[in-house]
Design an enzyme around this catalytic site. Structure first.
Site, PDB file in Angstrom:
ATOM      1  N   ASP A 504       0.809  -1.245   0.038  1.00  0.00           N
ATOM      2  CA  ASP A 504       0.039  -0.044  -0.148  1.00  0.00           C
ATOM      3  C   ASP A 504       0.868   1.301  -0.138  1.00  0.00           C
ATOM      4  O   ASP A 504       2.089   1.011   0.289  1.00  0.00           O
ATOM      5  CB  ASP A 504      -0.958  -0.176   1.186  1.00  0.00           C
ATOM      6  CG  ASP A 504      -1.737   1.208   1.278  1.00  0.00           C
ATOM      7  OD1 ASP A 504      -2.410   1.503   0.042  1.00  0.00           O
ATOM      8  OD2 ASP A 504      -2.091   1.711   2.287  1.00  0.00           O
ATOM      9  N   ASP A 700      -1.397  -1.191   5.857  1.00  0.00           N
ATOM     10  CA  ASP A 700      -1.447  -0.713   7.555  1.00  0.00           C
ATOM     11  C   ASP A 700      -3.145  -0.200   7.542  1.00  0.00           C
ATOM     12  O   ASP A 700      -3.234   0.036   8.766  1.00  0.00           O
ATOM     13  CB  ASP A 700      -0.497   0.599   7.666  1.00  0.00           C
ATOM     14  CG  ASP A 700      -1.185   1.928   6.932  1.00  0.00           C
ATOM     15  OD1 ASP A 700      -1.773   1.558   5.706  1.00  0.00           O
ATOM     16  OD2 ASP A 700      -0.653   2.952   6.917  1.00  0.00           O
ATOM     17  N   ASP A 704      -6.828  -2.932   3.723  1.00  0.00           N
ATOM     18  CA  ASP A 704      -5.801  -3.922   3.249  1.00  0.00           C
ATOM     19  C   ASP A 704      -6.174  -5.207   3.926  1.00  0.00           C
ATOM     20  O   ASP A 704      -5.172  -6.111   3.652  1.00  0.00           O
ATOM     21  CB  ASP A 704      -4.205  -3.495   3.833  1.00  0.00           C
ATOM     22  CG  ASP A 704      -3.982  -2.005   3.201  1.00  0.00           C
ATOM     23  OD1 ASP A 704      -4.499  -1.824   2.148  1.00  0.00           O
ATOM     24  OD2 ASP A 704      -3.293  -1.200   3.920  1.00  0.00           O
TER      25      ASP A 704
END
Length: 812
Positions: A504, A700, A704
């Site tokens: 990410d 995080d 996700d």
């Protein structure tokens, strides 16, 4: 309408087979196909094209296999689940055969199906094993886990507490037994000592470790030898041998006696049980957190909602009562209960728990909101568009649960050979007993019993059981010293094999907090003046971009002026009056709607790939402010190290293309995807896996979580959300991607150590078992007593422990 369990007196009683409804008779008998008892039925509803059975008494069926039906309670012959009355509500998603999340907020709205009562448990290694209560897999002996965690299910915690209680009760008994046997303390008569040890060891073996023996018996009954078979054999051999030696010492030859007393091994049985209980306590303590990610997702939705009735009266109702089209009011600070469309009001909604992006999203009439997000500063009236299992949050929960169920822990090398090893040991022990009994010197059968017991004792799985856990324990500590936390041994084993890393952007590659990167004034205006006016206008705003502008102004010592008027314009920016000037601070749409005199030079001056906030004064554009989420100082080094390690890096972010491309170009990312949703990240990982890649995912945010669960290895930033951490197998404590290279180094070192330990364990058994069987007797005239066998067993365990401790000095 008649009750399903009411007989119809006017119709003749006919008997049929629950398994083969085509088999019928006019009197009670048995089915010629399967042998089941025929049960009384009435054939009705023939006009509907099917036959319904109205049983004269209650029928029981399996929730997983509805074709199983019988007139008495019991267990399903296919999967072993408890049968439930046919009148008892139960359901299973017919398309997936997976239970729905156990949260009333996610129950299908106005569903006419039934709802499974309770939690289903399945084996991570063998998903075909499904039970309606916690326990052990009959195939491999692993703990069964909830198929979909229930926020109210505490079975794992209860099992942990039970094992912990058994361990602490066994510990003093085992230590005292060991002291009596090895240290002869407290000093008591040698003739009485075996009886005292018997009294001390018996509650440890039969009660504290009772479940182990039950699981060992089950493994034999199911013809699936596993580690519990080995533990059961070792403990039973030591305990039963010692029991016979205590009760009937005359059965043993004088050569096996010491000072006229046959040695007993109650301490070996007790210590093995206590050490195994300790391992179970450690395992269950970690297992108690399994599913916390889904439970936290389930808890994002509120339990109630403010329903606005058709007459305008507002009522607080349970969330499960909300249906599509209902209007609900959402006050500042409250969670959004359902997916919906804003009907009135304006506010900013914090969607970071789902998207991972730090900026609240402005919501006005016609905008959509997502259930589980947080309304920050205004009141909204929302018309529900998706409720229950159809909401975005419910879909995220479902994706996480499916991804978790689709994965199984890496098959242990010990497990691969355990079945063959157990059968070989049993065969050798039986052969030893028979060969000595038929062909050995007198007393032949006594010698046969002693050597057979020695074989079983030396083959005790203590070293085999310690081989991987000791390496994992030391390897986990090694990883922790380098800021890497492994959730389980499977992650430690697989980490060394990954070849692709999906990351990410926000909070993983970047810091996750926007900052002012530059201030661009139009000709004739200074940067300081643009920043001063923008900061002054935003003093009353709670928007993260406003806070970043204020922070930059304060850091530069800029004087901030109190505005005389202020108005937030959600989705656009703010308007204010400062020092007699009418100010607008916001996006380009705000400038267009207010007919601001545009300066074309600003288009060339504004930097690309950054978030741009424009500032106008009295209808004239005076400049813009560029904000950026900075890349972490350690990220470039981490990316370079991963590339040197042969890892391809793919970035998947919910951010727009401009900022995403800037980060990807700066870092040299191999590929990037912008504007992706949680399901898109999951699809990206599935696509890479279908191409044959072993994928790790680093993220995080809650968005996700499904991708972290689907990846071969999920890696969470320790600075990120709890949901991401719970969904991942590895956590980088400092949120530093350099920890991934450390994790791979720890993985390589630990797996190498595991293989060494397994080799030691099997080597000792390979050497010790033939000696225990008496292979040296024709040459030396010596037999290996169970005492020596126990010493050899201990030596193998010590070797495993010492080799595992070497891992502490491994270079990472």
């Amino acid at each position: 309408m008649d009750s399903p369990h009411e007989a119809v007196p006017s119709e003749p009683v006919i008997f049929a087979c629950p398994m083969h409804p085509e088999v019928t008779d006019n009197h009670a008998s048995t089915c010629p196909k399967c042998g089941m008892d025929l049960v009384a039925i009435s054939l009705i509803h023939a006009g509907h094209g099917h036959t319904s059975t109205h049983v004269g008494h209650e029928m029981f069926t399996c929730p997983m296999h509805p074709e199983i039906a019988q007139p008495t309670p019991g267990r399903c012959p296919i999967c072993g689940m408890n049968l439930v009355p046919v009148s008892e509500p139960h359901t299973m998603d017919a398309s997936s055969h997976a239970p729905t999340p156990h949260n009333s907020a996610f129950a299908p709205a106005n569903s006419r199906g039934s709802v499974l009562q309770g939690t289903l448990y399945t084996c991570p290694m063998h998903p075909e094993i499904i039970r309606d209560a916690p326990g052990r897999c009959p195939i491999c002996g692993m703990h069964l886990e909830p198929a979909t965690p229930d926020v109210n299910d505490d079975s794992a915690l209860r099992e942990y507490r039970d094992m912990r209680r058994r361990f602490w009760i066994s510990l003093p008994f085992s230590l005292l037994t060991l002291s009596l046997s090895m240290l002869h303390f407290p000093p008591i008569d040698e003739a009485i000592s075996p009886w005292v040890q018997f009294a001390l060891a018996t509650p440890v073996v039969l009660w504290c470790a009772g479940p182990f023996l039950v699981w060992a018996v089950q493994s034999v009954r199911h013809r699936s030898p596993n580690m519990w078979t080995l533990i059961g054999l070792g403990v039973s051999a030591a305990y039963l041998y010692s029991l016979v030696a205590t009760i009937a010492p005359g059965l043993f030859p004088e050569s096996l006696k010491m000072d006229g007393i046959v040695p007993v091994y109650f301490e070996a049985a007790a210590i093995i049980c206590t050490l195994t209980l300790l391992g179970q306590v450690l395992e269950l303590r970690a297992r108690a957190t399994t599913g916390e990610a889904i439970k936290a997702l389930l808890n994002l939705t509120p339990a109630t909602a403010h329903l606005i009735e058709s007459d305008g009266v507002e009522t607080d109702v349970d969330l499960g009562q909300i249906t599509v089209g209902d209007r609900v009011r959402i006050r500042p600070g409250e969670k959004v209960p359902v997916d919906g469309v804003v009907q009135s009001g304006q506010s900013s909604v914090d969607e970071s728990m789902l998207t991972g992006e730090p900026l609240p999203v402005d919501k006005v009439y016609g905008d959509t909101v997502i259930g589980g997000t947080v309304n920050t500063n205004g009141t909204l009236v929302v018309a529900a568009s998706n409720v229950g299992a159809d909401t975005v949050l419910a879909q995220v929960v479902d994706m996480v649960a499916r991804a978790q169920r689709s994965k199984a822990p890496l098959q242990r090398l010990a497990d691969k050979v355990a079945g063959v090893f157990v059968l070989a040991v049993i065969g050798i022990a039986i052969a030893t007993f028979l060969i000595w009994g038929l062909f050995g010197p007198e007393p032949r059968w006594t010698h046969g019993l002693v050597t057979a017991v020695a074989v079983l004792i030396i083959a005790c799985p203590c070293a085999l059981g310690l081989a991987t856990p000791m390496s994992v324990m030391v390897g986990s500590g090694l990883g922790a010293r380098h800021g890497v936390l492994f959730k389980d041994a499977a992650a430690m084993e697989k980490m060394r094999e990954i070849d692709t890393l999906v990351v990410d952007k926000t909070g993983t590659l970047t810091i996750g907090r926007p900052t002012v990167n530059s201030v661009v004034p139009t000709p004739g205006i200074t940067s300081a003046r643009v920043l001063q006016l923008a900061a002054s206008a935003n003093q009353s705003s709670e928007h993260p971009l406003a806070r970043a502008i204020l922070a930059a102004a304060r850091a530069s010592g800029t004087r901030i002026v109190e505005p005389t008027t202020f108005e937030a314009k959600p989705g656009y920016g703010v308007s204010a009056h400062v020092d007699g000037h009418a100010l607008l601070v916001g996006n380009r749409d705000l400038m267009t709607l207010n007919d601001v005199n545009w300066n074309p030079d600003i288009d060339q001056l504004a930097p690309d790939g950054q978030t741009i906030i424009y500032v106008s004064s009295d209808g004239e554009l005076i400049g813009c402010i560029a904000l950026v989420d900075p890349i972490k100082d350690t990220t470039i080094e981490a990316v370079q190290a991963l590339h040197r390690d042969g890892i391809a890096i793919v970035m998947a972010t919910g951010d727009t293309t401009g900022p995403a491309k800037r980060v990807a170009d700066t870092l040299g990312i191999d590929a990037f995807h912008a504007g992706v949703k949680p399901q898109d990240k999951l699809s990206i990982i599935e696509g890479l896996q279908q191409q044959g890649h072993l994928v790790a995912m680093a993220g995080d945010g809650i968005n996700d979580a499904p991708a972290l669960a689907q990846a071969n290895i999920g890696i969470a930033m320790g600075t990120g959300s709890d949901i991401a951490i719970d969904s991942a197998q590895i956590t980088l404590v400092k949120g530093d991607l350099r920890g991934i290279t450390s994790a791979r180094a720890v993985s390589r070192a630990t797996v190498g150590n595991m293989k060494q330990n397994l080799w030691f364990a099997f080597a000792y058994n390979a050497l010790g078992i033939p000696i225990a069987a008496g292979i040296l007797y024709p040459f030396t005239g010596l037999l290996l007593s169970p005492m020596i066998a126990a010493a050899a067993m201990s030596l193998s365990s010590v070797s495993v422990v010492m080799n595992a401790l070497r891992l502490r000095s491994a270079k990472i």
